[in-house]
Design an enzyme around this catalytic site. Structure first.
Site, PDB file in Angstrom:
ATOM      1  N   CYS A 165      20.791 -24.714  30.381  1.00 39.27           N
ATOM      2  CA  CYS A 165      21.531 -23.913  29.300  1.00 39.27           C
ATOM      3  C   CYS A 165      21.963 -24.807  28.150  1.00 39.27           C
ATOM      4  CB  CYS A 165      22.604 -23.275  29.830  1.00 39.27           C
ATOM      5  SG  CYS A 165      23.663 -22.269  28.317  1.00 39.27           S
ATOM      6  N   ASN A 201      20.567 -18.418  19.738  1.00 35.32           N
ATOM      7  CA  ASN A 201      21.542 -17.957  20.532  1.00 35.32           C
ATOM      8  C   ASN A 201      22.535 -18.828  20.988  1.00 35.32           C
ATOM      9  OD1 ASN A 201      21.856 -18.424  23.445  1.00 35.32           O
ATOM     10  ND2 ASN A 201      19.761 -18.230  23.209  1.00 35.32           N
ATOM     11  N   SER A 216      15.528 -15.045  32.177  1.00 36.57           N
ATOM     12  CA  SER A 216      16.772 -14.862  32.373  1.00 36.57           C
ATOM     13  C   SER A 216      17.594 -14.796  31.169  1.00 36.57           C
ATOM     14  CB  SER A 216      17.354 -16.117  33.323  1.00 36.57           C
ATOM     15  OG  SER A 216      18.800 -16.140  33.467  1.00 36.57           O
ATOM     16  N   ASN A 268      13.054 -23.020  28.763  1.00 36.69           N
ATOM     17  CA  ASN A 268      14.429 -22.551  28.247  1.00 36.69           C
ATOM     18  C   ASN A 268      14.556 -22.611  26.456  1.00 36.69           C
ATOM     19  OD1 ASN A 268      16.941 -21.533  27.750  1.00 36.69           O
ATOM     20  ND2 ASN A 268      17.686 -22.373  29.880  1.00 36.69           N
ATOM     21  N   THR A 269      15.518 -22.552  26.095  1.00 36.82           N
ATOM     22  CA  THR A 269      15.505 -22.462  24.442  1.00 36.82           C
ATOM     23  C   THR A 269      15.447 -23.915  23.990  1.00 36.82           C
ATOM     24  OG1 THR A 269      17.907 -22.063  24.729  1.00 36.82           O
ATOM     25  CG2 THR A 269      16.325 -20.109  24.144  1.00 36.82           C
ATOM     26  N   LYS A 321      14.643 -24.288  36.589  1.00 39.08           N
ATOM     27  CA  LYS A 321      14.417 -23.769  35.040  1.00 39.08           C
ATOM     28  C   LYS A 321      14.463 -24.819  34.274  1.00 39.08           C
ATOM     29  CE  LYS A 321      14.327 -20.510  31.573  1.00 39.08           C
ATOM     30  NZ  LYS A 321      15.113 -19.209  31.602  1.00 39.08           N
TER      31      LYS A 321
HETATM   32  O1  RRO Z   1      24.166 -17.800  27.826  1.00 38.08           O
HETATM   33  C1  RRO Z   1      23.556 -18.713  27.115  1.00 38.08           C
HETATM   34  O2  RRO Z   1      23.977 -18.961  26.238  1.00 38.08           O
HETATM   35  C2  RRO Z   1      22.061 -19.051  27.124  1.00 38.08           C
HETATM   36  C3  RRO Z   1      21.686 -19.489  28.582  1.00 38.08           C
HETATM   37 BR1  RRO Z   1      22.976 -19.331  30.219  1.00 38.08          BR
HETATM   38  C4  RRO Z   1      20.336 -20.154  28.744  1.00 38.08           C
HETATM   39  O3  RRO Z   1      19.927 -20.384  29.631  1.00 38.08           O
HETATM   40  N1  RRO Z   1      19.713 -20.162  27.683  1.00 38.08           N
HETATM   41  C5  RRO Z   1      20.137 -19.896  26.481  1.00 38.08           C
HETATM   42  O4  RRO Z   1      19.403 -19.758  25.516  1.00 38.08           O
HETATM   43  N2  RRO Z   1      21.488 -19.398  25.955  1.00 38.08           N
END
Ligand code: RRO
Length: 438
Positions: A260, A199, A147, A321-322, A294
């Protein structure tokens, strides 16, 4: 290799040679598995043997103790005490080669993989690149996008309908949407790290109404099933999102983003098994669509969160996720990213993803969608071997928008290679086939 002379494992003629001449001294180098066989053979016969051993070395001068092998005097370092050691000094198995230490095994099914069954992690077999039934939804193959890492609408504007003909993924996962529109975090939002990307995007999106009005019709034209990713800042918000999208025919599955790292409450639902379960329980009755949770790698025990989500009614989990990370502006000593911290992705997180997918797949019966640093079919195959039913390509798509197709093609190639019998014996080299002497 047997193309001339005798075709056999080298230990067979070695055993015969030792039978004929027991006082022979053996010097051997080669793959660790072969050296282990030579060691066992020689030790059993009391034959003197010296083995040139290999092991991964970090420092190469004795400081890191990474290249040790067990001997009768304890561990010795190959870099300073070896690499050639007397076989009789060695104890136990020699260090294994890279190929031998690959994780577990793969699904051997050449047809559709039933992705609702517990993941197979024992027995050998090629990775499955073929069709997948993911929570009852038929996918042409196992490769999704992570995503937020591929904007199909922007890509179609850039590449036209060619994108639809050669769509890079077997299902498309939307960027996460929230109830209200969001601008996202203040810039800068991206920072490159060695082998990775941080990010701090902060969930910019059009909100539920904007998504339904302008994005959903375009996403419905994609040639693959659509997974919509949702995040609520409370269970009530999440319930509103699931209610609205859970009844849409365009939507095949719903991903609940509990992970997130870039909004203040982003990790609250995902970091704690009880919170995740309560959120899934709240929305489970609101839709018949499959629910994918997730997971965050930033939880102390992702497998516990996965289990709690499964018990509460989740149909699948996706991870990772990250990872929460940070970068400082050069010379200033202050956070570089506008959101102060960010999420780390890319090759840097691949080993973490592999471990977490493996431990989560061992803890749940629902399918696991594995992601984290996939850049090749080999990486995808590793995650499938670790127990994933499907995989997702993320950061690599920023570098190469066609990465999903390439990964799927490489995966299929690995499957073909794994399913084929060993290559036919090559013709012996003849004098004529050698390059002419200079
Ligand atoms: O938009 C983001 O900053 C973001 C999201 Br929603 C996520 O699920 N994972 C990420 O690394 N950045």
């Amino acid at each position: 290799d047997g193309s001339v002379g005798r075709q056999a494992l080298v230990t067979e003629p070695l055993a015969q040679a030792l039978d004929a001449e027991p006082s022979t001294v053996v010097f051997a180098c080669g793959p660790p598995e072969m050296l282990e066989a030579v060691r066992i053979l020689c030790t059993a016969r009391g034959v003197t043997a010296q083995l040139a051993l290999e092991a991964g070395m970090a420092c190469g001068f004795g400081a890191c103790f990474g290249c040790v092998v067990p001997t009768s005097e304890g561990y010795v370092r190959l870099c300073v005490d070896g690499p050639v050691l007397d076989a009789e000094r060695l104890e136990g198995d020699l260090p294994r080669g890279r190929a031998a230490s690959a994780v577990g095994a793969r699904s051997a099914s050449p047809g559709a993989t039933k992705a609702g069954a517990p993941p197979a992690r024992s027995g050998a077999g090629p990775p499955s690149a073929g069709p997948v039934e993911l929570c009852g939804v038929h996918l042409g193959g196992p490769v999704l996008n992570g995503s937020g890492t591929f904007d199909a609408i922007a890509a179609r504007r850039a590449f036209g309908d060619a994108l639809l003909e050669r769509f890079p993924f077997h299902a498309f996962v939307s960027k996460t949407i929230t109830l209200e529109p969001r601008q996202g975090n203040s810039p800068p939002r991206l920072w490159e790290t060695p082998a990775g990307l941080i990010n701090s995007i902060g969930l910019p999106n059009k909100g539920l109404a904007g998504f339904i009005a302008s994005d959903l019709p375009e996403l419905a034209e994609l040639p693959v099933p659509l997974v919509v990713s949702l995040m609520g800042f409370s269970r009530d918000e999440l319930a509103q999102l699931v209610t609205a999208l859970g009844r849409r025919d365009e939507v095949a599955m719903i991903e609940l983003n509990f992970s997130c790292p870039n909004v203040e409450t982003g990790l609250v639902m995902g970091a704690d098994p009880g919170e995740s379960a309560a959120a899934v329980e709240r929305v489970r009755p609101l839709t018949d669509k499959p629910l994918i949770v997730k997971l965050t790698p930033n939880a102390s025990e992702p497998a516990a969160v996965a289990r709690a989500s499964e018990e509460a009614g989740a149909d699948a989990v996706s991870l990772i996720n990250t990872l929460k990370g940070m970068a400082l502006a050069p010379d200033a000593g202050r956070p570089w990213l506008g959101g102060t911290t960010g999420g780390v992705s890319g090759p840097a997180v691949r080993a973490i993803a592999l471990e977490q997918v493996h431990s989560v797949a061992g803890a749940v019966r629902i399918p696991v969608i594995g992601m984290g640093g996939i850049g090749s079919g080999r990486h995808a195959a590793d995650l499938l071997a670790a127990g994933a039913a499907a995989v997702a390509v993320g950061t690599e798509s920023f570098r190469d928008p066609a990465a999903g197709r390439r990964v799927a093609a490489e995966l299929a190639e690995l499957q073909r290679a794994g399913a084929e019998p060993p290559a036919a014996k090559s013709e012996p080299l003849t004098v004529e086939s050698q390059p002419p002497a200079a």
